[in-house]
Design a protein around this motif. Structure first.
Motif, PDB file in Angstrom:
ATOM      1  N   SER A 111       0.818  -1.212   0.000  1.00 34.49           N
ATOM      2  CA  SER A 111       0.000   0.000   0.000  1.00 34.49           C
ATOM      3  C   SER A 111       0.855   1.267   0.000  1.00 34.49           C
ATOM      4  O   SER A 111       0.538   2.245  -0.695  1.00 34.49           O
ATOM      5  CB  SER A 111      -0.938  -0.007   1.208  1.00 34.49           C
ATOM      6  N   LEU A 112       1.936   1.269   0.773  1.00 31.32           N
ATOM      7  CA  LEU A 112       2.772   2.470   0.834  1.00 31.32           C
ATOM      8  C   LEU A 112       3.501   2.748  -0.479  1.00 31.32           C
ATOM      9  O   LEU A 112       3.533   3.903  -0.924  1.00 31.32           O
ATOM     10  CB  LEU A 112       3.759   2.347   1.991  1.00 31.32           C
ATOM     11  N   PRO A 113       4.117   1.760  -1.155  1.00 33.71           N
ATOM     12  CA  PRO A 113       4.704   2.064  -2.467  1.00 33.71           C
ATOM     13  C   PRO A 113       3.691   2.538  -3.494  1.00 33.71           C
ATOM     14  O   PRO A 113       3.990   3.431  -4.304  1.00 33.71           O
ATOM     15  CB  PRO A 113       5.343   0.735  -2.876  1.00 33.71           C
ATOM     16  N   LEU A 114       2.489   1.975  -3.461  1.00 29.49           N
ATOM     17  CA  LEU A 114       1.456   2.434  -4.394  1.00 29.49           C
ATOM     18  C   LEU A 114       1.054   3.876  -4.098  1.00 29.49           C
ATOM     19  O   LEU A 114       0.872   4.687  -5.016  1.00 29.49           O
ATOM     20  CB  LEU A 114       0.236   1.521  -4.310  1.00 29.49           C
ATOM     21  N   ILE A 120       3.835  10.793  -6.247  1.00 22.28           N
ATOM     22  CA  ILE A 120       4.890  11.294  -7.141  1.00 22.28           C
ATOM     23  C   ILE A 120       4.299  11.716  -8.474  1.00 22.28           C
ATOM     24  O   ILE A 120       4.653  12.772  -9.023  1.00 22.28           O
ATOM     25  CB  ILE A 120       5.968  10.211  -7.325  1.00 22.28           C
ATOM     26  N   TYR A 121       3.388  10.920  -8.996  1.00 20.14           N
ATOM     27  CA  TYR A 121       2.764  11.275 -10.271  1.00 20.14           C
ATOM     28  C   TYR A 121       1.970  12.572 -10.162  1.00 20.14           C
ATOM     29  O   TYR A 121       2.094  13.460 -11.017  1.00 20.14           O
ATOM     30  CB  TYR A 121       1.860  10.139 -10.741  1.00 20.14           C
ATOM     31  N   HIS A 122       1.164  12.719  -9.114  1.00 22.12           N
ATOM     32  CA  HIS A 122       0.346  13.928  -8.960  1.00 22.12           C
ATOM     33  C   HIS A 122       1.235  15.163  -8.768  1.00 22.12           C
ATOM     34  O   HIS A 122       0.939  16.236  -9.328  1.00 22.12           O
ATOM     35  CB  HIS A 122      -0.594  13.782  -7.773  1.00 22.12           C
ATOM     36  N   ALA A 141       7.646   5.427 -14.606  1.00 20.97           N
ATOM     37  CA  ALA A 141       8.805   5.902 -13.851  1.00 20.97           C
ATOM     38  C   ALA A 141       8.457   6.155 -12.393  1.00 20.97           C
ATOM     39  O   ALA A 141       9.295   5.968 -11.499  1.00 20.97           O
ATOM     40  CB  ALA A 141       9.357   7.173 -14.498  1.00 20.97           C
ATOM     41  N   ALA A 142       7.213   6.575 -12.110  1.00 22.91           N
ATOM     42  CA  ALA A 142       6.793   6.782 -10.721  1.00 22.91           C
ATOM     43  C   ALA A 142       6.761   5.462  -9.963  1.00 22.91           C
ATOM     44  O   ALA A 142       7.138   5.396  -8.781  1.00 22.91           O
ATOM     45  CB  ALA A 142       5.421   7.454 -10.696  1.00 22.91           C
ATOM     46  N   GLU A 191      12.940   8.966 -14.909  1.00 18.03           N
ATOM     47  CA  GLU A 191      13.134   8.947 -13.459  1.00 18.03           C
ATOM     48  C   GLU A 191      14.049  10.081 -13.007  1.00 18.03           C
ATOM     49  O   GLU A 191      13.765  10.768 -12.006  1.00 18.03           O
ATOM     50  CB  GLU A 191      13.718   7.608 -13.040  1.00 18.03           C
ATOM     51  N   LEU A 192      15.125  10.315 -13.715  1.00 16.59           N
ATOM     52  CA  LEU A 192      16.023  11.430 -13.373  1.00 16.59           C
ATOM     53  C   LEU A 192      15.333  12.774 -13.540  1.00 16.59           C
ATOM     54  O   LEU A 192      15.533  13.695 -12.735  1.00 16.59           O
ATOM     55  CB  LEU A 192      17.280  11.359 -14.247  1.00 16.59           C
ATOM     56  N   LEU A 193      14.505  12.904 -14.576  1.00 17.02           N
ATOM     57  CA  LEU A 193      13.757  14.150 -14.772  1.00 17.02           C
ATOM     58  C   LEU A 193      12.790  14.394 -13.615  1.00 17.02           C
ATOM     59  O   LEU A 193      12.671  15.524 -13.118  1.00 17.02           O
ATOM     60  CB  LEU A 193      13.006  14.088 -16.097  1.00 17.02           C
TER      61      LEU A 193
END
Length: 313
Positions: A111-114, A120-122, A141-142, A191-193
């Motif tokens: 649940s926490l990684p999701l 991160i996406y938002h 990438a998120a 991911e770097l971006l």
């Protein structure tokens, strides 16, 4: 021989004014240049420093001469088009977040990684221009970055295979060829971006631990048989997980999200916490500092709107 020049008082200069008559004395010449006296009856007195020109008469109301330019109205998009574009972006982000959650479940993420992947996406979408980047590449990438943040590492090959299978179910699995290596390079660069855009601040405080604390507290308040018959915990957990389809995690505190999910779960089953009416304080005021009824109602409406969006799609 050339014709004789006209008299001096009849000649005009470039500005259209009559030249002064040099035959007059200087004092009379200045009075003649100044025009009629301001002390004469019926004449208007001009204040010092003001122009002697008469103001141009205004055009009647409704005329086109002084109509203001409506550049803003012509260049700005109508409100209907803006609302349609905003609705289209919300539907797109909803689908992408569903892609993150379903792909993460297939990859075995908790649940926490999701929650970290959706957050991160938002955050990345909120800080970039709409349509600047491929949303599904950003989502992939998120997932890759969230696994590292939450210490649940995943191989890039597994992430690419699962995401590719989700987006293109009719195509054969990815082979280790040039296409695979191009996708892997795009994943690493994205991911770097994302790290640079988010200023390397990718560790978040999630509401899951607060929800567990609130459930343990209410377990002692509710009837034991009611607690065993009612799946209050799984329902509140599912409501909290589904709330990551929208940007609720960016607008509200994690404590308030946990309290709102539990409050909505209580309403779904028609349960009331005993003793909260006589004490003068509700259970969310005791457990969550700063939480009010208006905050619970606002978050609850946003959670319900997530399911309404799912029904429309």
């Amino acid at each position: 021989p050339p014709p004789p020049p006209p008299p001096l008082e009849e000649t005009s200069n470039r500005r259209g004014r009559a030249r002064p008559d040099l035959s007059l004395p200087p004092r009379e010449r200045a009075a003649a240049d100044a025009g009629p006296s301001t002390d004469a009856p019926g004449s208007e007195q001009t204040p010092p420093g003001a122009s002697s020109r008469r103001p141009r008469e205004r055009a009647p109301a409704g005329g086109d001469e002084h109509r203001p330019l409506s550049l803003g109205r012509s260049l700005a998009a109508p409100s209907g088009m803006e609302e349609e574009e905003e609705s289209r972006r919300e539907r797109l982000h909803f689908r992408v977040c569903r892609f993150i959650l379903e792909s993460g479940v297939k990859l075995g993420l908790g649940s926490l990684p999701l929650a970290s992947a959706c957050t991160i996406y938002h955050r990345f979408v909120a800080r970039t221009a709409p349509g600047a980047y491929d949303p599904y590449l950003v989502a992939t990438a998120a997932i890759f970055l969230a696994g590292k943040v939450e210490e649940q590492h995943l191989r890039a090959r597994d992430i690419l295979n699962v995401c590719h299978r989700y987006l293109y179910p009719r195509l054969p699995p990815l082979q280790v060829d040039n296409t695979f290596w191009d996708l892997r390079e795009s994943l690493v660069q994205c991911e770097l971006l994302m790290l640079r855009v988010l200023n390397f601040q990718v560790s978040f405080q999630h509401p899951h631990k607060y929800l567990l604390h609130y459930l343990l507290a209410l377990r002692g308040w509710l009837n034991r048989h009611v607690w065993q018959r009612t799946p209050l915990g799984p329902t509140a957990w599912a409501l909290l997980r589904d709330s990551y389809h929208g940007p609720l995690c960016l607008r509200h505190r994690p404590q308030h999200l946990a309290a709102a999910a539990l409050h909505l779960a209580l309403l779904c089953y028609g349960l009331e916490v005993p003793g909260q009416g006589g004490s003068g304080r509700d259970w969310w005021q005791v457990l969550c500092e700063g939480c009010t009824w208006d905050i619970l109602q606002e978050i609850g409406r946003e959670m319900v709107a997530v399911y309404e969006m799912d029904a429309k799609l």
